[in-house]
Design a protein around this motif. Structure first.
Motif, PDB file in Angstrom:
ATOM      1  N   PHE A  37       5.679  -3.489  -9.943  1.00 45.27           N
ATOM      2  CA  PHE A  37       6.601  -2.355 -10.097  1.00 45.27           C
ATOM      3  C   PHE A  37       7.870  -2.762 -10.830  1.00 45.27           C
ATOM      4  CE2 PHE A  37       3.895  -0.706  -6.655  1.00 45.27           C
ATOM      5  CZ  PHE A  37       3.479   0.454  -7.291  1.00 45.27           C
ATOM      6  N   GLN A  38       8.333  -4.004 -10.584  1.00 48.11           N
ATOM      7  CA  GLN A  38       9.499  -4.479 -11.333  1.00 48.11           C
ATOM      8  C   GLN A  38       9.175  -4.569 -12.816  1.00 48.11           C
ATOM      9  OE1 GLN A  38      11.528  -7.973  -9.196  1.00 48.11           O
ATOM     10  NE2 GLN A  38       9.662  -7.590  -8.044  1.00 48.11           N
ATOM     11  N   LEU A  39       7.969  -5.058 -13.150  1.00 49.81           N
ATOM     12  CA  LEU A  39       7.619  -5.209 -14.565  1.00 49.81           C
ATOM     13  C   LEU A  39       7.476  -3.850 -15.238  1.00 49.81           C
ATOM     14  CD1 LEU A  39       5.193  -8.216 -14.149  1.00 49.81           C
ATOM     15  CD2 LEU A  39       7.317  -8.208 -15.491  1.00 49.81           C
ATOM     16  N   GLN A  40       6.854  -2.897 -14.527  1.00 48.16           N
ATOM     17  CA  GLN A  40       6.746  -1.552 -15.104  1.00 48.16           C
ATOM     18  C   GLN A  40       8.126  -0.937 -15.284  1.00 48.16           C
ATOM     19  OE1 GLN A  40       3.705   1.198 -13.539  1.00 48.16           O
ATOM     20  NE2 GLN A  40       2.942  -0.527 -12.359  1.00 48.16           N
TER      21      GLN A  40
ATOM     22  N   ALA B 119       0.840  -1.198   0.000  1.00 52.02           N
ATOM     23  CA  ALA B 119       0.000   0.000   0.000  1.00 52.02           C
ATOM     24  C   ALA B 119       0.878   1.253   0.000  1.00 52.02           C
ATOM     25  CB  ALA B 119      -0.926  -0.003   1.211  1.00 52.02           C
ATOM     26  N   VAL B 120       1.996   1.198   0.722  1.00 53.32           N
ATOM     27  CA  VAL B 120       2.915   2.343   0.742  1.00 53.32           C
ATOM     28  C   VAL B 120       3.467   2.589  -0.663  1.00 53.32           C
ATOM     29  CG1 VAL B 120       5.083   3.260   1.643  1.00 53.32           C
ATOM     30  CG2 VAL B 120       3.555   1.984   3.162  1.00 53.32           C
ATOM     31  N   ARG B 121       3.864   1.504  -1.337  1.00 51.93           N
ATOM     32  CA  ARG B 121       4.406   1.661  -2.693  1.00 51.93           C
ATOM     33  C   ARG B 121       3.376   2.300  -3.620  1.00 51.93           C
ATOM     34  NH1 ARG B 121       7.098  -3.413  -1.635  1.00 51.93           N
ATOM     35  NH2 ARG B 121       5.250  -4.523  -2.355  1.00 51.93           N
ATOM     36  N   HIS B 122       2.122   1.876  -3.495  1.00 50.20           N
ATOM     37  CA  HIS B 122       1.095   2.464  -4.362  1.00 50.20           C
ATOM     38  C   HIS B 122       0.910   3.946  -4.050  1.00 50.20           C
ATOM     39  CE1 HIS B 122      -0.253  -1.698  -5.494  1.00 50.20           C
ATOM     40  NE2 HIS B 122      -0.238  -1.054  -6.649  1.00 50.20           N
ATOM     41  N   ALA B 123       0.962   4.316  -2.766  1.00 48.89           N
ATOM     42  CA  ALA B 123       0.800   5.723  -2.399  1.00 48.89           C
ATOM     43  C   ALA B 123       1.967   6.556  -2.939  1.00 48.89           C
ATOM     44  CB  ALA B 123       0.695   5.864  -0.881  1.00 48.89           C
ATOM     45  N   VAL B 124       3.188   6.017  -2.854  1.00 46.06           N
ATOM     46  CA  VAL B 124       4.357   6.747  -3.367  1.00 46.06           C
ATOM     47  C   VAL B 124       4.241   6.896  -4.885  1.00 46.06           C
ATOM     48  CG1 VAL B 124       6.871   6.688  -3.657  1.00 46.06           C
ATOM     49  CG2 VAL B 124       5.850   6.026  -1.463  1.00 46.06           C
ATOM     50  N   ALA B 125       3.822   5.815  -5.555  1.00 42.06           N
ATOM     51  CA  ALA B 125       3.665   5.871  -7.010  1.00 42.06           C
ATOM     52  C   ALA B 125       2.596   6.891  -7.393  1.00 42.06           C
ATOM     53  CB  ALA B 125       3.307   4.491  -7.557  1.00 42.06           C
ATOM     54  N   LEU B 126       1.506   6.916  -6.611  1.00 41.45           N
ATOM     55  CA  LEU B 126       0.435   7.874  -6.879  1.00 41.45           C
ATOM     56  C   LEU B 126       0.944   9.313  -6.718  1.00 41.45           C
ATOM     57  CD1 LEU B 126      -2.734   8.332  -7.267  1.00 41.45           C
ATOM     58  CD2 LEU B 126      -2.764   8.628  -4.794  1.00 41.45           C
ATOM     59  N   LEU B 127       1.709   9.540  -5.657  1.00 38.10           N
ATOM     60  CA  LEU B 127       2.281  10.873  -5.427  1.00 38.10           C
ATOM     61  C   LEU B 127       3.147  11.282  -6.615  1.00 38.10           C
ATOM     62  CD1 LEU B 127       3.170  13.332  -3.715  1.00 38.10           C
ATOM     63  CD2 LEU B 127       4.884  11.851  -2.655  1.00 38.10           C
ATOM     64  N   TYR B 128       3.976  10.328  -7.089  1.00 38.57           N
ATOM     65  CA  TYR B 128       4.850  10.642  -8.211  1.00 38.57           C
ATOM     66  C   TYR B 128       4.033  10.968  -9.465  1.00 38.57           C
ATOM     67  CZ  TYR B 128       8.302  10.611 -11.793  1.00 38.57           C
ATOM     68  OH  TYR B 128       9.060  11.011 -12.860  1.00 38.57           O
ATOM     69  N   THR B 129       3.059  10.113  -9.761  1.00 45.42           N
ATOM     70  CA  THR B 129       2.251  10.299 -10.969  1.00 45.42           C
ATOM     71  C   THR B 129       1.520  11.632 -10.919  1.00 45.42           C
ATOM     72  OG1 THR B 129       1.900   7.924 -10.959  1.00 45.42           O
ATOM     73  CG2 THR B 129       0.513   9.200 -12.430  1.00 45.42           C
ATOM     74  N   GLU B 130       0.944  11.903  -9.746  1.00 47.77           N
ATOM     75  CA  GLU B 130       0.215  13.160  -9.552  1.00 47.77           C
ATOM     76  C   GLU B 130       1.120  14.361  -9.858  1.00 47.77           C
ATOM     77  OE1 GLU B 130      -3.054  15.488  -7.838  1.00 47.77           O
ATOM     78  OE2 GLU B 130      -2.972  13.391  -8.390  1.00 47.77           O
ATOM     79  N   ALA B 131       2.342  14.313  -9.335  1.00 49.22           N
ATOM     80  CA  ALA B 131       3.266  15.440  -9.501  1.00 49.22           C
ATOM     81  C   ALA B 131       3.827  15.488 -10.923  1.00 49.22           C
ATOM     82  CB  ALA B 131       4.400  15.321  -8.492  1.00 49.22           C
TER      83      ALA B 131
END
Lengths: 124, 402
Positions: free
Chosen positions: B279-282, B174-186
């Motif tokens: 995340f590894q595949l992406q 869940a933390v990884r998804h939140a960090v990814a969301l923050l990055y995408t948002e920014a």
């Protein structure tokens, strides 16, 4: 996701809350009016508490507006209203919510008899 | 960020963890730490940093916490609470504090947006006004969101230090998804001051690095950091004067070779560890793009295969679309279009589906259908630069070629 909720209404005389001046609203039985008013307060408080409300304002009488147009190479300024339609923009709420479904739910609860409530996505 | 700010912001999770460990009451401690940081911002630049910045912040924050309880509680409750607060052990902190706080902030009872906001404050050390600026909402709105998130954590009895080891893996996802969301948002942000975007992408990278530092054996943590680095490496070439430049037309000489090298090394280290997660595949897909010298040089067969694997572990519309686009490069546009047809009715309102369909239809020479799909995509998107890009593509298609 940000959305703008626009309240299109025509209270007579112009006034807020618009429901107080709309025959369609006033014709409702007392308990319906009370329920609608309570729902409005409830959804507004909920938006505030959840950190979803960005801003909201009630607008003045559309006949008090001034219109700025471009005509024959210069600006032409006249008195409103902007449109002679059945309804005018009476107020708006800018919200920031988790999903489109949540925006629809909020707008649904903002709407009432005698006016049209519009939901528009905000571009970013 | 000036040097002082960097010092106290890095201390934030440690100071907060020490305080919560000593006193409980995460919500109140979090406020007290913010006040201690404000005190530092006033005092340190004037008098120099204390020799033990963490100890200083813990002392000041503890004092603020006690003041807070003293001012809020009724007299009898106050005596009891103050007595509780004084039952103190040493203000310990551990290397896992930032990770455990991230896990606490990404509690499943919170919305994604609240998780991100709380994490930026409690772990990143940003003020409410900085977080609000990052998400382009008024400070009062963000303050309400954060205090509600903290109240929700209290109500759910969410405690620190966070979960049992067997639960850690799930919560870290869940933390990884939140960090990814923050990055995408920014990263995809188009409005607002540019400096804000850089600040938030920087925060996302920092949090991703923190995950790797805390749990370097988890290959998905390496994958997330690799993905963000490889994406960030292309940031400078993504836009030109505010207009979107598609990958195909990007100036690859402007890609950040340092970030690409770091990202590729991370993903190469992660993949053999297994299991291979999303995340590894992406990141692996991003690495294939990053290593292609030109668009035609891209190894599309490998990208299509990676999307197939990604579809198996984390299916989503955007994964299917990525796979369709890759298949079209390998086998021609009709092969890509065939994979899109089954999606049409379920995702009729998706601008991304219409955009990919439109591009493939154009390649297949079906100009009228392409214009219709791309016009629909432009109508549906909520991003101004994307709408401008799609409108431009439509206009070019509408003019018959030479």
């Amino acid at each position: 996701m940000k959305y703008l909720i626009l309240i299109h209404s025509n209270p007579r005389p112009w006034g807020h809350p618009t429901g107080d001046y709309l025959p369609e609203f006033q014709d409702q039985p007392a308990e319906v009016r009370e329920r609608l008013n309570a729902e409005f307060e409830e959804v507004l408080t909920e938006l505030q508490n959840r950190g979803e409300l960005i801003t909201g304002e009630a607008l003045g009488d559309p006949t008090s507006s001034r219109l700025f147009r471009w005509q024959d190479g210069e600006r032409l300024v006249t008195d409103g209203p902007y449109a002679e339609g059945k309804e005018h923009l009476a107020g708006f709420f800018l919200i920031d919510v988790e999903s489109h479904a949540r925006a629809e739910e909020v707008t649904h609860r903002f709407s009432g008899p005698g006016e049209t409530t519009e939901l528009r996505p905000v571009m970013s | 960020m000036d040097e002082w700010e960097d010092v106290w912001r890095r201390q934030t999770p440690h100071v907060l963890a020490a305080l919560v460990r000593r006193h409980g009451r995460f919500a109140d401690c979090e406020d007290a730490v913010q006040e201690a940081m404000f005190a530092a911002s006033v005092q340190w630049p004037r008098e120099g940093a204390p020799r033990d910045p963490r100890g200083w912040l813990v002392r000041v924050a503890s004092r603020r916490l006690i003041d807070q309880v003293r001012s809020e509680a009724s007299r009898w409750a106050r005596e009891e609470r103050l007595a509780q607060l004084r039952e103190t052990g040493p203000a310990r902190s551990t290397d896992d504090d930032p990770l455990h706080l991230m896990i606490l902030c990404c509690h499943p009872a919170l919305t994604k947006a609240s998780q991100v906001a709380l994490m930026l404050r409690a772990v990143g050390g940003l003020t409410t006004s900085e977080v609000a600026a990052g998400f382009l909402v008024p400070e009062s709105t963000m303050a309400q969101r954060i205090s509600r998130a903290k109240a929700t954590l209290t109500r759910h009895g969410a405690t620190f230090p966070a979960p049992a080891p067997q639960e850690e893996a799930t919560r870290m996802a869940a933390v990884r998804h939140a960090v990814a969301l923050l990055y995408t948002e920014a990263h995809t942000r188009s409005s607002g001051p540019v400096i804000t975007d850089a600040a938030l992408t920087g925060e996302a990278l920092r949090l991703a690095r923190e995950l790797v530092r805390a749990r370097p054996a988890d290959p998905e943590n390496l994958g997330l950091l690799a993905l963000l680095l490889l994406t960030q490496a292309r940031a400078a070439s993504r836009t030109d004067g505010g207009e979107i430049v598609p990958l195909e037309q990007q100036d690859r000489t402007r890609w950040d070779v340092g970030r690409i090298a770091e990202g590729v090394a991370l993903i190469e280290a992660a993949l053999p560890v297994g299991p291979v997660g999303e995340f590894q595949l992406q990141a692996a897909i991003a690495a294939v793009h990053a290593e292609a010298r030109t668009w035609p040089d891209t190894d599309w067969t490998q990208i299509a295969e990676l999307y197939r694997l990604l579809d198996a572990v984390a299916p989503s519309l955007s994964v299917t679309l990525g796979r369709s686009a890759a298949l079209a490069r390998v086998h021609g546009p009709d092969a890509g279009l065939a994979t899109l047809d089954p999606l049409a009715s379920r995702h009729a309102r998706s601008h991304r589906l219409q955009a990919v369909r439109g591009h493939l239809l154009a390649e297949a020479g079906r100009r009228e259908e392409a214009v219709a799909a791309l016009t629909e995509a432009a109508r549906l998107t909520r991003s101004i630069p994307e709408q401008r890009y799609l409108n431009r593509v439509v206009a070019n298609l509408a003019v018959p070629g030479p």
